[in-house]
Structure formats: structure tokens, C-alpha cells
Scaffold this active site. Structure first.
Site, PDB file in Angstrom:
ATOM      1  N   ASP A 169       0.817  -1.212   0.000  1.00  0.00           N
ATOM      2  CA  ASP A 169       0.000   0.000   0.000  1.00  0.00           C
ATOM      3  C   ASP A 169       0.853   1.266   0.000  1.00  0.00           C
ATOM      4  O   ASP A 169       1.556   1.534   0.970  1.00  0.00           O
ATOM      5  CB  ASP A 169      -0.911  -0.018   1.238  1.00  0.00           C
ATOM      6  CG  ASP A 169      -1.889   1.148   1.235  1.00  0.00           C
ATOM      7  OD1 ASP A 169      -1.965   1.861   0.218  1.00  0.00           O
ATOM      8  OD2 ASP A 169      -2.570   1.342   2.252  1.00  0.00           O
ATOM      9  N   ASP A 341      -2.150   6.062  -6.484  1.00  0.00           N
ATOM     10  CA  ASP A 341      -2.361   5.228  -5.302  1.00  0.00           C
ATOM     11  C   ASP A 341      -2.501   3.763  -5.692  1.00  0.00           C
ATOM     12  O   ASP A 341      -3.254   3.421  -6.602  1.00  0.00           O
ATOM     13  CB  ASP A 341      -3.631   5.711  -4.581  1.00  0.00           C
ATOM     14  CG  ASP A 341      -3.863   4.960  -3.276  1.00  0.00           C
ATOM     15  OD1 ASP A 341      -2.887   4.588  -2.625  1.00  0.00           O
ATOM     16  OD2 ASP A 341      -5.041   4.748  -2.922  1.00  0.00           O
TER      17      ASP A 341
END
Ligand SMILES: *[C@@H]1O[C@H](CO)[C@@H](O)[C@H](O)[C@H]1NC(C)=O
Ligand SMILES: *[C@@H]1O[C@H](CO)[C@@H](O)[C@H](O)[C@H]1NC(C)=O
Length: 461
Positions: A169, A341
Site C-alpha cells: 500500500d 495510489d
């Protein structure tokens, strides 16, 4: 004599034709023509996309897969410039989803995705020192546990090496995994880590989720190389958001993230199709592909945990949208901007840009039969009875410095069920724009942390 001359002229004619085609081969005309077409349209293989959605739920698909080759603990290499390479797998290729069918999986992916985007908005709103205009849509939890987490990296911890599938992440700044003794642990594919020795320090306490303790697990082993003295948190009481993975590798810019701890100068990943059984790599300190489209990272003066890029425009089928580049800029108060992202699935664009993109896409997609919206998608197509290969208007992102990133048809149309319904894989956002992982699929995305650059290399998984 006349006859000889005719033969000569005849031969000369063929010779000239031959020369002409040698200089301008007919293939070149076709090639130039198709390249031109390619910029404007891309082909989507509908049957192959639908096949993948069915494959995930097929009886032959094992519950949990393990790689054939175990990680070999190589000599510890604590230098900051060594290449480390982890294998990276779509979640569905490792852990069979709990859902009954692909529509149910899509709905759950989209619900997690909305929670992720709300948590990004919450983090930004908290960082922006002005009255919050809207009610926050999500409870403010740690934010370290929000997302869809469609990709898992294979990592080894400790000696003897124990291997785990870990979520990656770019929006998180710590590394943690579930540890024994477990007050509450969700189901993961590998046995739960039993840390040697006592945890040393409370790192992190989030009201509604885990208390994470810092442990010095020491060595982290990857497919290529290993690194010593990496601090990894232990979660003893965990929510079920990560189903299947043992924990999280935080790739954010904070001091405790994995790249920061190993003093990496860069990292890169390539996300294969999230519905496929292919794999790729997450790499640290490797050189980006030479054909990368390299753009500057943009600094957000109020919040430095996300990676921003300078998007200035978008085109569809070669037509530039009429939107001001300024709608993508980070504002002095820290709002706006465009984040890249790894944990957001569907690209979000500020509403005005989204509306213009959608309308232009629909204008050029007259060959695609439209149908009702689905969850957060307002533009969907029923491709159940179209030919296998359909032409899809090509979307490109334009960055400052004249750099263009062409997206392919699978970056734009996302299957939402197994019956041929595909949706335009973008959604509107109030303030910040986010380039999500449907749009990053099949592109190697490189983050040069020293020179503050982001590289995109399409078709490099
Ligand atoms: C390791 O990192 C430090 C700063 O963090 C830097 O000064 C040094 O040049 C790096 N070493 C190598 C071999 O890259
Ligand atoms: C998919 O599964 C859900 C329950 O999880 C069910 O309600 C729905 O009817 C199923 N759809 C199809 C097409 O089978």
C-alpha cells in the site's frame, strides 16, 4: 528492335515499382494507418475478460496457492542500494474469494474502494487547517487498514525464514503483520507469525482497530536479496479487512515505511490484471524501464504521505478534453491535486473533469450498447452480444512537460459481472483526484524517491 525496347520498358516499369515499394513498402502505409487508428481506439477482447471473471470461481481454482519456489535466505545485505525483488500476485490468484460470484465480488471491491477514498479525503481534511465543509463520510480510523488490497507480495521474515503474503500500500506508512498470541485474528493464507522474543514498544494505537506493537523481527527476505533490522509491527487484535494476507507492507513516505527503513532510492511495481493468475514484481532500487514516461512528483505542502503527479489534461480518441489544467493542481491549502495510489481501485477525477471525460468517451463509443449504471459507476455497457473484439475509444493522460500516458481498453472498461456488463472505470470526486489501480494495470509504475520522479512504462509487467 521495337520488341526489345518494349521488353526493356516493361522490365524498367517493374524495376521502378519494385524500387518504389522498397522505399515506401505498402506495409508502411498500413502500419502508419493502424498506428493512427491505435491512438484513437483500442481493442477490448470481451470473451477473454469474461472468461477471467468465471475462472476465479471455477471448481478447479485452488483455495490457496503457494509459489513453487520457496524464498532462499541469501546473505544479509544491509546496504541501501541493493536491488530487492518481491513477487507480486493478484489477491484472487492466491486466495479464493468468499463471494459466490463475480458480481458479489465486484460489489465488495467497490464498497471497500469507496471506504478507501473516504479515508483519503478524511486524512486530507484533517491535514488542511480550515473548517471541514462537509461531514466526513467515514469514521476516522487509523487509515492504515482501509482499502481493497488487490495485490499481495511474497515476503519472508526472521530466521529461520517464514514466508507470508502481504498486502502492499503506497498510502500506508508502517509495516505490520498478524502475530501470536492472537486476541482476534482474521483468516490468513499462511500460519500466523509467532515473533521471537518480546515486543519492544507500542507504536500505534487506533481506536477501532488494532493495537500494533513494534517488534524487531530483523531480517526481511525477498525473491532477490534480503535486508536486516527492519521494524515490523505485530497486530494481535485485527479486523477482517485484509482477509487472506498476513499483513501490510507500507510503501508511503513516512519514516517507518518499508522504503524509508531500507533507505531505498526507488521502488516500482507492476500490477497485472487483478482478475488474472499472472504475477509480477515489486522491486526496490532497480532501474526503471528505459521507455518509461517520467514525470515529476508534486509536493503537497500540507500532506506529504501521498505521491502526487502533475496531470494537466486528458484526451479521448485523440480529442483533448476542454478542461483547465488548473483543476488538477494541488492548492496552497493542500486540497486538490492528483494522487497515484496502489490501494484505490477506480480512478477518481474532480467532477468537472470526470463529466467531460465521460461525455467524450460516450460520444465516441457509439458502437457499444449502453445499459444502466452499477454501484459507483454511472456509465455501463452491455457487451453480451457484441463480437469478441470491440473497438473502444482510447483514453490518454497528459502530464506537464508534454508527456503522454496512453491507457489500454482494459484500463477503461471494467467487467462488473460475468454476463458481459462492463462499466467505464472512472468516478467523480469533490476535490482530490486519484489514479487508481485499474488504470495502472499492466504498467510498471516507478517511484524515484531521490529525484522525486514517477515513471510509467505501459505493458512492462
Ligand atoms: C546510502 O544512503 C545514504 C543516505 O541515506 C547515502 O548518503 C549513501 O550514499 C547511500 N549509499 C549508497 C551505496 O547508495
Ligand atoms: C451472486 O451472488 C449473490 C449472493 O452473494 C446473489 O444474490 C446473486 O443472485 C448472484 N448473482 C448471480 C448472477 O448468480
Amino acid at each position: 528492335m521495337a520488341r526489345i525496347q518494349t521488353t526493356f520498358l516493361f522490365n524498367f516499369f517493374f524495376f521502378m515499382c519494385f524500387m518504389l515499394f522498397s522505399i515506401f513498402p505498402i506495409n508502411n502505409f498500413i502500419l502508419v494507418h493502424s498506428l493512427h487508428q491505435k491512438q484513437h481506439f483500442d481493442v477490448l477482447n470481451v470473451a477473454s475478460s469474461i472468461h477471467k471473471t468465471l475462472q476465479i470461481f471455477s471448481k478447479t481454482s485452488p483455495q490457496i496457492r503457494y509459489p513453487n519456489r520457496p524464498l532462499i535466505p541469501t546473505t544479509v545485505t544491509p546496504t541501501n542500494s541493493s536491488v530487492l525483488s518481491l513477487s507480486l500476485h493478484p489477491h484472487v490468484s492466491i486466495v479464493k474469494p468468499r463471494h459466490q460470484n463475480y458480481s458479489a465480488l465486484t460489489l465488495s471491491r467497490l464498497a471497500s474502494d469507496s471506504a478507501r477514498v473516504s479515508s483519503i479525503h478524511s486524512k486530507l481534511q484533517l491535514a488542511i487547517p480550515k473548517p471541514v465543509l462537509k461531514d466526513l463520510q467515514a469514521p476516522i480510523t487509523s487509515g492504515e487498514s482501509q482499502g481493497t488490497f488487490e495485490y499481495l507480495a511474497r515476503v519472508g521474515f526472521g530466521r529461520p525464514v517464514k514466508e507470508f503474503y502481504m498486502t502492499i500500500d503506497t498510502g500506508s506508512n508502517i509495516n505490520w503483520l498478524q502475530c501470536q498470541p492472537c486476541d482476534s485474528c482474521y483468516k490468513q493464507s499462511d500460519p500466523i507469525f509467532d515473533p521471537p522474543g518480546q515486543p519492544v514498544l507500542i507504536l500505534y494505537h487506533a481506536p477501532r482497530s488494532s493495537v500494533i506493537l513494534l517488534v524487531s523481527t530483523g531480517v526481511v527476505v525477498t525473491r532477490v536479496g534480503s535486508v536486516d533490522n527492519v521494524a515490523v509491527g505485530c497486530g494481535h487484535d485485527n479486523e477482517g479487512l485484509f482477509y487472506g494476507s498476513a499483513g501490510l507492507i507500507g510503501l508511503g513516505a513516512g519514516d517507518l515505511s518499508f522504503p524509508s527503513q531500507i533507505k531505498a532510492t526507488s521502488f516500482s511495481y507492476c500490477l497485472v490484471d487483478m482478475d488474472s493468475h499472472s504475477s509480477s514484481t515489486l522491486e526496490f532500487n532497480s532501474v526503471p524501464p528505459s521507455d518509461s514516461i517520467i514525470v515529476p512528483m508534486v509536493h503537497n505542502p500540507k500532506f506529504d504521505a501521498f505521491f502526487y503527479v502533475d496531470l494537466v489534461g486528458i484526451s479521448v480518441a485523440g480529442q483533448q478534453l476542454s478542461i483547465q489544467p488548473s483543476i488538477f493542481q494541488v492548492q496552497p491549502d493542500g486540497s486538490g491535486g492528483v494522487i497515484v495510489d496502489s490501494g484505490t481501485v477506480v480512478t477518481r477525477l474532480v467532477t468537472q473533469a470526470y463529466n467531460s471525460l465521460r461525455d467524450t468517451f460516450v460520444k465516441y463509443a457509439t458502437n457499444l450498447p449502453s445499459t444502466s449504471g452499477y454501484s459507483l459507476f454511472d456509465t455501463c455497457f452491455d457487451l453480451s452480444s457484441v463480437p469478441d473484439d470491440v473497438k473502444v475509444p482510447a483514453v490518454s493522460f497528459h502530464f506537464s512537460g508534454g508527456k503522454t500516458l496512453p491507457l489500454n481498453s482494459r484500463n477503461c472498461l471494467f467487467p462488473v459481472d460475468s454476463r458481459g456488463k462492463f462499466c467505464f472505470a472512472f468516478a467523480p470526486s469533490e476535490s482530490v483526484s486519484i489514479i487508481g489501480n485499474i488504470q495502472q494495470q499492466e504498467t510498471r509504475v516507478s517511484y524515484d524517491l531521490t529525484s522525486k520522479l514517477i515513471g510509467f512504462s505501459p505493458n512492462k509487467c
